[in-house]
Design an enzyme around this catalytic site. Sequence first.
Site, PDB file in Angstrom:
ATOM      1  N   ARG A 209      36.519  70.625  62.284  1.00 13.99           N
ATOM      2  CA  ARG A 209      37.722  71.266  61.761  1.00 13.99           C
ATOM      3  C   ARG A 209      37.633  72.778  62.011  1.00 13.99           C
ATOM      4  O   ARG A 209      36.553  73.376  61.926  1.00 13.99           O
ATOM      5  CB  ARG A 209      37.869  71.037  60.259  1.00 13.99           C
ATOM      6  CG  ARG A 209      38.382  69.666  59.882  1.00 13.99           C
ATOM      7  CD  ARG A 209      39.864  69.448  60.245  1.00 13.99           C
ATOM      8  NE  ARG A 209      40.330  68.135  59.847  1.00 13.99           N
ATOM      9  CZ  ARG A 209      40.376  67.060  60.640  1.00 13.99           C
ATOM     10  NH1 ARG A 209      40.013  67.134  61.905  1.00 13.99           N
ATOM     11  NH2 ARG A 209      40.814  65.907  60.181  1.00 13.99           N
TER      12      ARG A 209
ATOM     13  N   HIS B 113      43.727  69.816  69.718  1.00 14.81           N
ATOM     14  CA  HIS B 113      43.344  68.807  68.708  1.00 14.81           C
ATOM     15  C   HIS B 113      43.639  67.384  69.217  1.00 14.81           C
ATOM     16  O   HIS B 113      44.444  66.651  68.623  1.00 14.81           O
ATOM     17  CB  HIS B 113      44.088  69.071  67.376  1.00 14.81           C
ATOM     18  CG  HIS B 113      43.429  68.389  66.206  1.00 14.81           C
ATOM     19  ND1 HIS B 113      43.383  68.950  64.954  1.00 14.81           N
ATOM     20  CD2 HIS B 113      42.798  67.191  66.089  1.00 14.81           C
ATOM     21  CE1 HIS B 113      42.758  68.133  64.122  1.00 14.81           C
ATOM     22  NE2 HIS B 113      42.383  67.054  64.790  1.00 14.81           N
TER      23      HIS B 113
HETATM   24  P1  NAP Z   1      31.592  60.939  58.616  1.00 14.87           P
HETATM   25  O1  NAP Z   1      31.311  59.570  59.117  1.00 14.87           O
HETATM   26  O2  NAP Z   1      31.950  61.124  57.183  1.00 14.87           O
HETATM   27  O3  NAP Z   1      30.308  61.832  58.949  1.00 14.87           O
HETATM   28  C1  NAP Z   1      30.151  63.121  58.483  1.00 14.87           C
HETATM   29  C2  NAP Z   1      28.772  63.629  58.845  1.00 14.87           C
HETATM   30  O4  NAP Z   1      28.663  65.008  58.433  1.00 14.87           O
HETATM   31  C3  NAP Z   1      27.670  62.860  58.128  1.00 14.87           C
HETATM   32  O5  NAP Z   1      26.560  62.678  58.980  1.00 14.87           O
HETATM   33  C4  NAP Z   1      27.297  63.794  56.974  1.00 14.87           C
HETATM   34  O6  NAP Z   1      25.958  63.673  56.541  1.00 14.87           O
HETATM   35  C5  NAP Z   1      27.502  65.147  57.620  1.00 14.87           C
HETATM   36  N1  NAP Z   1      27.727  66.177  56.612  1.00 14.87           N
HETATM   37  C6  NAP Z   1      28.754  66.301  55.734  1.00 14.87           C
HETATM   38  N2  NAP Z   1      28.576  67.373  54.943  1.00 14.87           N
HETATM   39  C7  NAP Z   1      27.428  67.941  55.338  1.00 14.87           C
HETATM   40  C8  NAP Z   1      26.707  69.074  54.900  1.00 14.87           C
HETATM   41  N3  NAP Z   1      27.141  69.843  53.893  1.00 14.87           N
HETATM   42  N4  NAP Z   1      25.549  69.368  55.523  1.00 14.87           N
HETATM   43  C9  NAP Z   1      25.091  68.585  56.536  1.00 14.87           C
HETATM   44  N5  NAP Z   1      25.715  67.504  56.993  1.00 14.87           N
HETATM   45  C10 NAP Z   1      26.876  67.183  56.390  1.00 14.87           C
HETATM   46  O7  NAP Z   1      32.747  61.630  59.450  1.00 14.87           O
HETATM   47  P2  NAP Z   1      33.233  61.269  60.939  1.00 14.87           P
HETATM   48  O8  NAP Z   1      34.052  60.063  60.929  1.00 14.87           O
HETATM   49  O9  NAP Z   1      32.052  61.321  61.829  1.00 14.87           O
HETATM   50  O10 NAP Z   1      34.201  62.506  61.243  1.00 14.87           O
HETATM   51  C11 NAP Z   1      33.747  63.839  61.134  1.00 14.87           C
HETATM   52  C12 NAP Z   1      34.916  64.787  61.215  1.00 14.87           C
HETATM   53  O11 NAP Z   1      35.426  64.829  62.524  1.00 14.87           O
HETATM   54  C13 NAP Z   1      36.128  64.400  60.384  1.00 14.87           C
HETATM   55  O12 NAP Z   1      35.961  64.692  59.017  1.00 14.87           O
HETATM   56  C14 NAP Z   1      37.213  65.254  61.022  1.00 14.87           C
HETATM   57  O13 NAP Z   1      37.221  66.539  60.428  1.00 14.87           O
HETATM   58  C15 NAP Z   1      36.737  65.381  62.466  1.00 14.87           C
HETATM   59  N6  NAP Z   1      37.608  64.658  63.401  1.00 14.87           N
HETATM   60  C16 NAP Z   1      38.208  65.353  64.389  1.00 14.87           C
HETATM   61  C17 NAP Z   1      38.993  64.700  65.305  1.00 14.87           C
HETATM   62  C18 NAP Z   1      39.629  65.451  66.434  1.00 14.87           C
HETATM   63  O14 NAP Z   1      40.450  64.872  67.164  1.00 14.87           O
HETATM   64  N7  NAP Z   1      39.293  66.705  66.640  1.00 14.87           N
HETATM   65  C19 NAP Z   1      39.188  63.313  65.218  1.00 14.87           C
HETATM   66  C20 NAP Z   1      38.590  62.630  64.182  1.00 14.87           C
HETATM   67  C21 NAP Z   1      37.784  63.314  63.265  1.00 14.87           C
HETATM   68  P3  NAP Z   1      25.442  62.334  55.809  1.00 14.87           P
HETATM   69  O15 NAP Z   1      25.583  61.237  56.828  1.00 14.87           O
HETATM   70  O16 NAP Z   1      24.042  62.629  55.488  1.00 14.87           O
HETATM   71  O17 NAP Z   1      26.320  62.130  54.616  1.00 14.87           O
HETATM   72  C1  GLV Z   2      41.637  63.971  63.351  1.00 16.81           C
HETATM   73  O1  GLV Z   2      41.455  65.126  63.337  1.00 16.81           O
HETATM   74  C2  GLV Z   2      41.110  63.048  62.409  1.00 16.81           C
HETATM   75  O2  GLV Z   2      40.599  63.479  61.368  1.00 16.81           O
HETATM   76  O3  GLV Z   2      41.192  61.836  62.676  1.00 16.81           O
END
Ligand code: NAP
Ligand code: GLV
Length: 310
Positions: free
Chosen positions: A225, A273
């Site tokens: 983000r 994005h």
């Molecule tokens: P997720 O499965 O919830 O994974 C989040 C990861 O971040 C986990 O490994 C978590 O650690 C770690 N984390 C969270 N807070 C932390 C902290 N304070 N210190 C260290 N590590 C921390 O999320 P996801 O599905 O992978 O998605 C991640 C993010 O990608 C989304 O929230 C969104 O903002 C972004 N995203 C962007 C797009 C785009 O098109 N640009 C698309 C989809 C998502 P733990 O595993 O230890 O809890």
């Molecule tokens: C996109 O940014 C998502 O969170 O899926």
Amino acid sequence: MPAVLFRSPNDSSEAWRKSLSERVPGIDFRADPNIGDPADVEFALVWKVPAGYLKQFPNLKAICSLGQGVDHIFADPDLPRGPHIIRLVDPWMGRAMAEWVLLQVLRFHRQGPEYEDLQRRKEWKSLPAPETSTRRVGILGLGALGAEAATTVAALGFDVAGWSRTRKSIPNVTSYAGPDELDAFLARTDILCGLLPLTPETTDLMDAELFAKLPKGAFVVNSGRGAQLVEDDLLAALDSGHIAGASLDVFRTEPLPLDHPFWTHPRVQVWPHVSAQTNADSGADQVAENIRRVFAGEKPINEVDPDRQY
Ligand code: NAP
Ligand code: GLV
């Protein structure tokens, strides 16, 4: 059957109406602004709705993000307390994100920006070829997206590590965990890829202090983000030469304002994005299953912990 509300500035209500109607017989799908009686709505499928919008539905049982991130839901100071908060965890999006991260890693690793400069100057010149196994890639966040991106990059022979809140065990990926291990993770990272959720802990994480802890000449990639990255600090680090280049898919303000220096910075690549876009076909199975579960009073899948906010 209770109603399912849909509202998103990005996603097609007709695509979601079609994909959910195929999976939930008799669904009462209401796309904003045609919401009818708000008391009928028990399931909200939303992306970036205005603050205060959701509190008008008195019988809401679940709020489902139309993306993997849920920061847009928790940003609402009037968010109703009580409904389940759900997100998408879509393998299709995981693959898309892994492809995008790999694209950025390969571009920087294979000196894409330098060869693009040479082409602009019509210069035929070879640069020393880099060695894959010595290029250190670091992924911030090893969740659904970060773990797949890390595995994908590691499969090509890069030296890959990831940083998360809790320790991970992923083949060929070195795990760093918690604030105490962040500095060591940064010190060994040539290409930093941000894939963290936006929470109070991760807001402004990528700032001047963090960039200074990366080796000189490191690259910064962010598709988590925009508010996790202090944009002026990145510009200063790029202009000093400490950071050699950046690829950004997310920004503090989206769309990126026309006068923003990133648009024309020679060392920044701007993406609108799009690294992992929501897909109404691949995402619909889990949303349909959650509609069924929520209406049956069962626990949904992919529920978010409101205390952690991810
Ligand atoms: P997720 O499965 O919830 O994974 C989040 C990861 O971040 C986990 O490994 C978590 O650690 C770690 N984390 C969270 N807070 C932390 C902290 N304070 N210190 C260290 N590590 C921390 O999320 P996801 O599905 O992978 O998605 C991640 C993010 O990608 C989304 O929230 C969104 O903002 C972004 N995203 C962007 C797009 C785009 O098109 N640009 C698309 C989809 C998502 P733990 O595993 O230890 O809890
Ligand atoms: C996109 O940014 C998502 O969170 O899926």
